[in-house]
Write a protein that holds these residues in place. Structure first.
Motif, mmCIF file in Angstrom:
data_model
loop_
_atom_site.group_PDB
_atom_site.id
_atom_site.type_symbol
_atom_site.label_atom_id
_atom_site.label_comp_id
_atom_site.label_asym_id
_atom_site.label_seq_id
_atom_site.Cartn_x
_atom_site.Cartn_y
_atom_site.Cartn_z
ATOM 1 N N GLN A 111 0.512 -1.423 -0.196
ATOM 2 C CA GLN A 111 -0.219 -0.197 0.171
ATOM 3 C C GLN A 111 0.523 1.256 0.370
ATOM 4 N N SER A 112 1.953 1.700 0.555
ATOM 5 C CA SER A 112 2.679 2.294 1.017
ATOM 6 C C SER A 112 3.644 2.354 -0.662
ATOM 7 N N ILE A 113 4.180 1.461 -1.307
ATOM 8 C CA ILE A 113 4.645 1.613 -2.881
ATOM 9 C C ILE A 113 3.800 1.778 -3.789
ATOM 10 N N GLU A 114 2.558 1.743 -3.035
ATOM 11 C CA GLU A 114 1.035 2.449 -4.568
ATOM 12 C C GLU A 114 1.174 3.745 -4.083
ATOM 13 N N ALA A 115 1.239 4.299 -2.837
ATOM 14 C CA ALA A 115 0.853 5.258 -2.436
ATOM 15 C C ALA A 115 2.006 6.631 -2.690
ATOM 16 N N ILE A 116 3.349 5.739 -2.983
ATOM 17 C CA ILE A 116 4.457 6.911 -3.200
ATOM 18 C C ILE A 116 4.748 7.161 -4.497
ATOM 19 N N ILE A 150 5.762 14.064 11.660
ATOM 20 C CA ILE A 150 4.469 13.729 11.184
ATOM 21 C C ILE A 150 3.614 13.059 11.729
ATOM 22 N N ASN A 151 3.936 11.968 11.202
ATOM 23 C CA ASN A 151 4.203 10.434 11.811
ATOM 24 C C ASN A 151 1.825 10.583 12.530
ATOM 25 N N GLY A 152 1.766 10.773 10.627
ATOM 26 C CA GLY A 152 1.115 10.248 10.368
ATOM 27 C C GLY A 152 0.631 8.713 9.318
ATOM 28 N N LYS A 153 -0.139 8.269 8.624
ATOM 29 C CA LYS A 153 -0.498 7.702 8.403
ATOM 30 C C LYS A 153 -0.752 7.414 6.438
ATOM 31 N N LEU A 154 0.461 7.133 5.616
ATOM 32 C CA LEU A 154 1.217 7.352 4.432
ATOM 33 C C LEU A 154 -0.676 7.748 3.783
ATOM 34 N N THR A 155 -0.979 8.286 2.268
ATOM 35 C CA THR A 155 -1.477 8.160 1.772
ATOM 36 C C THR A 155 -0.533 9.260 0.400
ATOM 37 N N ASN A 156 -1.057 8.815 -0.637
ATOM 38 C CA ASN A 156 -1.534 9.603 -2.065
ATOM 39 C C ASN A 156 -1.534 11.182 -1.257
ATOM 40 N N GLN A 157 -2.306 11.965 -1.202
ATOM 41 C CA GLN A 157 -2.356 13.203 -0.949
ATOM 42 C C GLN A 157 -1.602 13.363 -0.122
ATOM 43 N N LEU A 158 -1.796 13.282 1.190
ATOM 44 C CA LEU A 158 -0.493 13.595 2.354
ATOM 45 C C LEU A 158 0.503 14.351 1.659
ATOM 46 N N LEU A 159 1.402 13.039 0.811
ATOM 47 C CA LEU A 159 2.632 13.097 0.275
ATOM 48 C C LEU A 159 2.545 13.949 -0.075
ATOM 49 N N THR A 160 1.261 14.582 -1.861
ATOM 50 C CA THR A 160 2.006 15.178 -2.522
ATOM 51 C C THR A 160 1.521 16.951 -1.510
ATOM 52 N N ASN A 161 0.826 16.586 -0.625
ATOM 53 C CA ASN A 161 0.258 17.687 -0.176
ATOM 54 C C ASN A 161 1.358 18.569 0.237
ATOM 55 N N ILE A 162 2.569 17.652 1.081
ATOM 56 C CA ILE A 162 3.874 18.333 1.886
ATOM 57 C C ILE A 162 4.726 18.981 0.339
ATOM 58 N N PHE A 163 4.715 18.254 -0.067
ATOM 59 C CA PHE A 163 5.487 18.888 -1.319
ATOM 60 C C PHE A 163 5.145 20.381 -2.240
ATOM 61 N N GLN A 180 3.810 4.617 7.451
ATOM 62 C CA GLN A 180 3.999 5.899 7.975
ATOM 63 C C GLN A 180 5.184 7.623 7.395
ATOM 64 N N ILE A 181 4.172 8.764 7.495
ATOM 65 C CA ILE A 181 4.983 9.387 7.167
ATOM 66 C C ILE A 181 5.279 10.035 8.724
#
Length: 273
Positions: A111-116, A150-163, A180-181
């Protein structure tokens, strides 16, 4: 004859005793790595060193103070580190202290690979610069502490929003542990290799730098070209597609997990034959 057999059994018993203690200590260290408990461990060694020094130099007052700290220290540790102790006991109760649930861990990593990959593909199309580091066996506590937790669940949306440009966290690296991010805006060491192409920027140098001192995998999305690159073990894979990125991550993360699980199973089979 009896004496020789007895000596052999005694040696075997001692070796087994030492092996069990070291294995338990190893599992405990793996459990607390990257947490504040590591700092506590360093503090304990400092206190013990000061106590031995006070005994050697006959510093009576210092020795009495340190003795009281040692006497009441275990109670303080239990109070301060309830979450870590509870987690260790829960793992022991589930039987996962000495073994890993590779199926659930494999699902988390998938799931992490897919989100990344989805996040990198989105950012590459829009030329949003990104630096993403995936923690593996080597603890990255020192680099995590340089960023914002951050200590948040890794999701596509959260990871993108950070950058997203012009936001407080878009500079620096994001560090991921499993699903986890852990932290964002982290500083990574820059590679000093003279063989790096001069056209590569700071993100690529940081990605190579962290791959030279840890076993982490790091992904770079170029702000100038929108290309995706990946580093591991001091190697740089440039201008790769999202499919190739998914393949690399699957090979390194899930492949190594399956390999270690297979080795463990084979060892158990041989042991029971």
């Amino acid at each position: 004859m009896f004496s020789g057999d007895w000596n052999f059994l005694s040696i075997l018993r001692v070796l087994l005793d030492i092996a069990i203690v070291w294995y338990v200590l190893y599992k405990l260290l793996m459990l607390i790595r990257g947490t504040k408990a590591i700092q506590l461990l360093k503090g304990i060694f400092v206190v013990i060193f000061i106590y031995l020094l006070s005994v050697f130099l006959d510093l009576v007052t210092v020795r009495r103070i340190i003795y009281q700290v040692i006497m009441w220290g275990p109670l303080g540790i239990i109070i301060l580190f309830q979450p870590e102790l509870r987690r260790a006991l829960e793992q022991l109760g589930r039987g996962s202290f000495f073994s890993r649930n590779t199926t659930s861990e494999e699902q988390e990593i998938s799931q992490s690979i897919e989100a990344i990959v989805e996040s990198c593909e989105y950012m590459a199309k829009r030329r949003i610069g990104a630096l993403i580091t995936i923690e593996r066996e080597t603890a990255m506590g020192d680099y995590i502490s340089t960023g914002i937790p951050i200590n948040g669940k890794l999701t596509n949306q959260l990871l993108t929003n950070i950058f997203v440009p012009n936001t407080p966290l878009h500079d620096g690296a994001v560090i991921i542990d499993k699903d986890q991010i852990v932290a964002a805006a982290c500083y990574l060491p820059l590679s000093e290799s003279p063989f790096i192409s001069k056209e590569l920027g700071t993100r690529h140098r940081a990605a190579l730098g962290i791959s030279e001192v840890t076993d982490a995998m790091t992904i770079v999305v170029s702000e100038e070209t929108g290309s995706i690159s990946c580093t591991k073990n001091g190697e740089l894979h440039r201008d790769i597609t999202s499919e190739k990125l998914a393949e690399l991550l699957d090979q390194e993360l899930i492949g190594k997990l399956k390999s270690s699980a297979t080795k463990g199973w084979n060892w158990m089979v041989k042991r029971n034959e």
